[in-house]
Design a protein around this motif. Structure first.
Motif, PDB file in Angstrom:
ATOM      1  N   PHE A 236       0.827  -1.205   0.000  1.00 55.27           N
ATOM      2  CA  PHE A 236       0.000   0.000   0.000  1.00 55.27           C
ATOM      3  C   PHE A 236       0.865   1.259   0.000  1.00 55.27           C
ATOM      4  CE2 PHE A 236      -3.334  -2.953   1.243  1.00 55.27           C
ATOM      5  CZ  PHE A 236      -4.418  -2.449   0.549  1.00 55.27           C
ATOM      6  N   GLN A 237       2.017   1.178   0.683  1.00 54.18           N
ATOM      7  CA  GLN A 237       2.941   2.323   0.674  1.00 54.18           C
ATOM      8  C   GLN A 237       3.416   2.611  -0.749  1.00 54.18           C
ATOM      9  OE1 GLN A 237       4.544   4.014   3.423  1.00 54.18           O
ATOM     10  NE2 GLN A 237       6.231   4.985   2.357  1.00 54.18           N
ATOM     11  N   GLN A 238       3.751   1.558  -1.507  1.00 53.62           N
ATOM     12  CA  GLN A 238       4.259   1.739  -2.864  1.00 53.62           C
ATOM     13  C   GLN A 238       3.189   2.340  -3.779  1.00 53.62           C
ATOM     14  OE1 GLN A 238       6.369  -1.623  -4.517  1.00 53.62           O
ATOM     15  NE2 GLN A 238       5.998  -0.988  -6.629  1.00 53.62           N
ATOM     16  N   VAL A 239       1.987   1.794  -3.712  1.00 55.99           N
ATOM     17  CA  VAL A 239       0.893   2.332  -4.530  1.00 55.99           C
ATOM     18  C   VAL A 239       0.607   3.778  -4.131  1.00 55.99           C
ATOM     19  CG1 VAL A 239      -1.564   2.122  -5.086  1.00 55.99           C
ATOM     20  CG2 VAL A 239      -0.123   0.074  -4.992  1.00 55.99           C
ATOM     21  N   GLY A 240       0.629   4.050  -2.828  1.00 54.85           N
ATOM     22  CA  GLY A 240       0.388   5.401  -2.334  1.00 54.85           C
ATOM     23  C   GLY A 240       1.428   6.396  -2.832  1.00 54.85           C
ATOM     24  N   GLU A 241       2.680   5.961  -2.921  1.00 55.56           N
ATOM     25  CA  GLU A 241       3.738   6.861  -3.404  1.00 55.56           C
ATOM     26  C   GLU A 241       3.498   7.275  -4.856  1.00 55.56           C
ATOM     27  OE1 GLU A 241       7.637   5.365  -2.657  1.00 55.56           O
ATOM     28  OE2 GLU A 241       7.347   5.255  -0.482  1.00 55.56           O
ATOM     29  N   TYR A 242       3.036   6.337  -5.683  1.00 59.27           N
ATOM     30  CA  TYR A 242       2.726   6.697  -7.065  1.00 59.27           C
ATOM     31  C   TYR A 242       1.531   7.653  -7.123  1.00 59.27           C
ATOM     32  CZ  TYR A 242       5.986   3.249  -8.984  1.00 59.27           C
ATOM     33  OH  TYR A 242       7.122   2.552  -9.335  1.00 59.27           O
ATOM     34  N   LEU A 243       0.509   7.388  -6.305  1.00 59.54           N
ATOM     35  CA  LEU A 243      -0.637   8.297  -6.278  1.00 59.54           C
ATOM     36  C   LEU A 243      -0.206   9.688  -5.827  1.00 59.54           C
ATOM     37  CD1 LEU A 243      -3.385   5.983  -4.739  1.00 59.54           C
ATOM     38  CD2 LEU A 243      -3.410   6.990  -7.027  1.00 59.54           C
ATOM     39  N   GLY A 244       0.635   9.740  -4.807  1.00 59.13           N
ATOM     40  CA  GLY A 244       1.115  11.024  -4.309  1.00 59.13           C
ATOM     41  C   GLY A 244       1.909  11.787  -5.357  1.00 59.13           C
ATOM     42  N   LYS A 245       2.667  11.057  -6.162  1.00 60.46           N
ATOM     43  CA  LYS A 245       3.437  11.704  -7.223  1.00 60.46           C
ATOM     44  C   LYS A 245       2.490  12.340  -8.235  1.00 60.46           C
ATOM     45  CE  LYS A 245       7.547  10.796 -10.059  1.00 60.46           C
ATOM     46  NZ  LYS A 245       8.499   9.737 -10.494  1.00 60.46           N
ATOM     47  N   GLY A 246       1.454  11.604  -8.638  1.00 61.76           N
ATOM     48  CA  GLY A 246       0.472  12.157  -9.565  1.00 61.76           C
ATOM     49  C   GLY A 246      -0.272  13.348  -8.973  1.00 61.76           C
ATOM     50  N   ILE A 247      -0.657  13.240  -7.708  1.00 63.36           N
ATOM     51  CA  ILE A 247      -1.354  14.338  -7.034  1.00 63.36           C
ATOM     52  C   ILE A 247      -0.462  15.572  -6.954  1.00 63.36           C
ATOM     53  CG2 ILE A 247      -2.319  15.092  -4.818  1.00 63.36           C
ATOM     54  CD1 ILE A 247      -3.297  12.185  -4.437  1.00 63.36           C
ATOM     55  N   SER A 248       0.839  15.362  -6.767  1.00 64.38           N
ATOM     56  CA  SER A 248       1.759  16.499  -6.664  1.00 64.38           C
ATOM     57  C   SER A 248       1.803  17.291  -7.978  1.00 64.38           C
ATOM     58  CB  SER A 248       3.164  16.032  -6.272  1.00 64.38           C
ATOM     59  OG  SER A 248       3.831  15.410  -7.359  1.00 64.38           O
ATOM     60  N   TYR A 249       1.779  16.582  -9.114  1.00 63.85           N
ATOM     61  CA  TYR A 249       1.782  17.278 -10.405  1.00 63.85           C
ATOM     62  C   TYR A 249       0.556  18.194 -10.502  1.00 63.85           C
ATOM     63  CZ  TYR A 249       4.996  13.538 -12.004  1.00 63.85           C
ATOM     64  OH  TYR A 249       6.036  12.652 -12.157  1.00 63.85           O
ATOM     65  N   TYR A 250      -0.590  17.620 -10.178  1.00 66.92           N
ATOM     66  CA  TYR A 250      -1.840  18.377 -10.241  1.00 66.92           C
ATOM     67  C   TYR A 250      -1.809  19.569  -9.281  1.00 66.92           C
ATOM     68  CZ  TYR A 250      -6.627  19.609  -9.104  1.00 66.92           C
ATOM     69  OH  TYR A 250      -7.770  20.313  -8.840  1.00 66.92           O
ATOM     70  N   THR A 251      -1.331  19.324  -8.077  1.00 65.92           N
ATOM     71  CA  THR A 251      -1.301  20.378  -7.063  1.00 65.92           C
ATOM     72  C   THR A 251      -0.379  21.520  -7.475  1.00 65.92           C
ATOM     73  OG1 THR A 251      -1.765  18.747  -5.331  1.00 65.92           O
ATOM     74  CG2 THR A 251      -0.829  20.842  -4.624  1.00 65.92           C
ATOM     75  N   ASN A 252       0.785  21.176  -8.008  1.00 59.64           N
ATOM     76  CA  ASN A 252       1.737  22.209  -8.429  1.00 59.64           C
ATOM     77  C   ASN A 252       1.168  23.106  -9.527  1.00 59.64           C
ATOM     78  OD1 ASN A 252       3.711  21.358  -6.650  1.00 59.64           O
ATOM     79  ND2 ASN A 252       4.782  20.101  -8.149  1.00 59.64           N
ATOM     80  N   ILE A 253       0.364  22.545 -10.390  1.00 55.04           N
ATOM     81  CA  ILE A 253      -0.166  23.317 -11.520  1.00 55.04           C
ATOM     82  C   ILE A 253      -1.414  24.113 -11.145  1.00 55.04           C
ATOM     83  CG2 ILE A 253      -1.208  23.116 -13.828  1.00 55.04           C
ATOM     84  CD1 ILE A 253       0.612  20.653 -14.232  1.00 55.04           C
ATOM     85  N   LEU A 254      -2.325  23.525 -10.360  1.00 53.30           N
ATOM     86  CA  LEU A 254      -3.637  24.144 -10.165  1.00 53.30           C
ATOM     87  C   LEU A 254      -3.921  24.644  -8.750  1.00 53.30           C
ATOM     88  CD1 LEU A 254      -5.729  21.807 -12.461  1.00 53.30           C
ATOM     89  CD2 LEU A 254      -5.203  24.193 -12.843  1.00 53.30           C
ATOM     90  N   ASP A 255      -3.058  24.327  -7.785  1.00 56.08           N
ATOM     91  CA  ASP A 255      -3.210  24.867  -6.429  1.00 56.08           C
ATOM     92  C   ASP A 255      -4.631  24.697  -5.886  1.00 56.08           C
ATOM     93  OD1 ASP A 255      -2.729  26.182  -4.042  1.00 56.08           O
ATOM     94  OD2 ASP A 255      -2.926  28.186  -4.905  1.00 56.08           O
ATOM     95  N   PRO A 256      -5.111  23.460  -5.752  1.00 55.51           N
ATOM     96  CA  PRO A 256      -6.487  23.244  -5.303  1.00 55.51           C
ATOM     97  C   PRO A 256      -6.631  23.446  -3.793  1.00 55.51           C
ATOM     98  CG  PRO A 256      -5.373  21.150  -5.486  1.00 55.51           C
ATOM     99  CD  PRO A 256      -4.397  22.188  -5.994  1.00 55.51           C
ATOM    100  N   GLU A 257      -7.880  23.616  -3.363  1.00 54.44           N
ATOM    101  CA  GLU A 257      -8.171  23.640  -1.932  1.00 54.44           C
ATOM    102  C   GLU A 257      -8.106  22.244  -1.334  1.00 54.44           C
ATOM    103  OE1 GLU A 257     -11.526  26.652  -0.864  1.00 54.44           O
ATOM    104  OE2 GLU A 257     -11.976  25.835  -2.850  1.00 54.44           O
ATOM    105  N   ALA A 258      -8.375  21.237  -2.159  1.00 54.57           N
ATOM    106  CA  ALA A 258      -8.393  19.853  -1.678  1.00 54.57           C
ATOM    107  C   ALA A 258      -8.299  18.908  -2.861  1.00 54.57           C
ATOM    108  CB  ALA A 258      -9.678  19.569  -0.898  1.00 54.57           C
ATOM    109  N   VAL A 259      -7.938  17.668  -2.571  1.00 59.18           N
ATOM    110  CA  VAL A 259      -8.027  16.570  -3.530  1.00 59.18           C
ATOM    111  C   VAL A 259      -8.969  15.542  -2.914  1.00 59.18           C
ATOM    112  CG1 VAL A 259      -6.792  14.720  -4.715  1.00 59.18           C
ATOM    113  CG2 VAL A 259      -5.723  16.977  -4.472  1.00 59.18           C
ATOM    114  N   ILE A 260      -9.998  15.179  -3.644  1.00 58.72           N
ATOM    115  CA  ILE A 260     -11.040  14.280  -3.143  1.00 58.72           C
ATOM    116  C   ILE A 260     -10.933  12.958  -3.891  1.00 58.72           C
ATOM    117  CG2 ILE A 260     -13.518  13.954  -2.862  1.00 58.72           C
ATOM    118  CD1 ILE A 260     -13.729  17.066  -2.856  1.00 58.72           C
ATOM    119  N   ILE A 261     -10.924  11.873  -3.142  1.00 53.58           N
ATOM    120  CA  ILE A 261     -10.681  10.553  -3.731  1.00 53.58           C
ATOM    121  C   ILE A 261     -11.872   9.632  -3.507  1.00 53.58           C
ATOM    122  CG2 ILE A 261      -9.197   8.499  -3.673  1.00 53.58           C
ATOM    123  CD1 ILE A 261      -6.870  10.271  -2.999  1.00 53.58           C
ATOM    124  N   GLY A 262     -12.282   8.981  -4.584  1.00 49.07           N
ATOM    125  CA  GLY A 262     -13.340   7.981  -4.518  1.00 49.07           C
ATOM    126  C   GLY A 262     -12.892   6.708  -5.216  1.00 49.07           C
TER     127      GLY A 262
END
Length: 312
Positions: A236-262
């Protein structure tokens, strides 16, 4: 105002009768018939007609139908261009349903976009006006909301988080035809692949599932991780690290208030968070590292509520 809602996924479908406030009056879940898309739409129509009859409604009393589809949608004409996992392409969903049900307002949308619209209207959109919505399930989907509005992009494909490149050294193939995508490394499919690899290589890990009395799967691996199994936690740590990497790209570009996961894998968000936060710390611009990462407020039926929301 009554609304019909078709939440059509790659493996399951939910048909519901609701109102514009999001109240569900009737619903039924059943497997998606991937062999024949039009026949599957016929079944959805039959169920909705039965719901209307049960409540004493004529079909003309249903103001519209919202339809989530598991792939790329040409929203203007309501055509499903391509659904990789279902094997569907070029399906004129809106025209077919409108003619069959004699309802003019049929709104078709990519399922993840619909989830984001549902969150705006019925969920955490009441708290956040700018956020990223991610589905982490068989694949990884995404949608972008800015100032309370869904951002579609020039061609309607904005928010394809699943195809951000997150692995270059040992990339795995993605259903899109590329390699190293987030969908290939941070999805439920990736989780199951890692579990299969580790059980094949590690007899002790395989025995842990035997003691649990369950076959290896994402859900049973989550149980092992919560019981202190280090190998399960590391997956789960490994999968989470990849998700975090993808979320970081999005966050750096769009500066959201939150990221919501379903999505199904979000049920194990607590196990993924250490890896997500580790990558966020490494890859995200310092002022945005602490962006809230939250499970959807709409739970298991986020997509169904999205189907209601797009029709409204």
């Amino acid at each position: 105002m009554y609304i019909g809602a078709f939440d059509i996924g790659g493996t399951k479908t939910i048909v519901a009768l609701a109102d514009d406030a999001g109240k569900i009056y009737e619903k039924q879940q059943f497997p998606t018939e991937t062999g024949d898309c039009l026949r599957h739409l016929d079944v959805c129509c039959e169920i909705l007609c039965r719901f209307a009859e049960k409540r004493g409604l004529r079909m003309e009393q249903i103001a519209g139908i919202g339809v989530n589809l598991p792939g790329i949608v040409e929203r203007g004409e309501g055509v499903l261009l391509r659904a990789v996992y279902a094997g569907w392409s070029q399906i004129p969903v809106r025209a077919y349903l409108s003619k069959k049900l004699r309802i003019a307002r049929v709104v078709c949308e990519n399922d993840v976009n619909a989830c984001a619209v549902g969150e705006v209207r019925f969920g955490l959109g009441k708290r956040f006006s700018s956020f990223g919505w991610m589905t982490v399930s068989t694949g990884v989907g995404g949608a972008v909301v800015s100032d309370g509005r869904l951002i579609r992009g020039a061609h309607g494909y904005a928010g394809e988080f699943g195809h951000l490149k997150v692995e270059y050294q040992k990339p795995c193939g993605c259903p899109c035809g590329e390699q190293g995508c987030l969908e290939a490394h941070g999805s439920g499919t990736a989780l199951n692949r890692l579990i299969e690899e580790r059980t094949r290589q590690d007899a002790a890990f395989r025995a842990a599932f035997d003691r649990l009395g369950e076959s290896p799967s994402g859900a049973s691996c989550a149980k092992l991780a919560k019981n202190g199994n280090e190998t399960a936690a590391a997956i789960f740590q490994q999968v989470g690290e990849y998700l975090g990497k993808g979320i970081s790209y999005y966050t750096n570009i769009l500066d959201p208030e939150a990221v919501i996961i379903g999505g199904g894998v979000s049920a194990s968000l607590d196990l993924l968070m250490p890896g997500i936060r580790r990558s966020m710390e490494r890859y995200t611009f310092a002022q945005m590292k602490d962006v809230p990462i939250l499970p959807t407020a709409l739970g298991y039926e986020a997509a169904l509520m999205g189907a209601v929301a797009i029709a409204v």
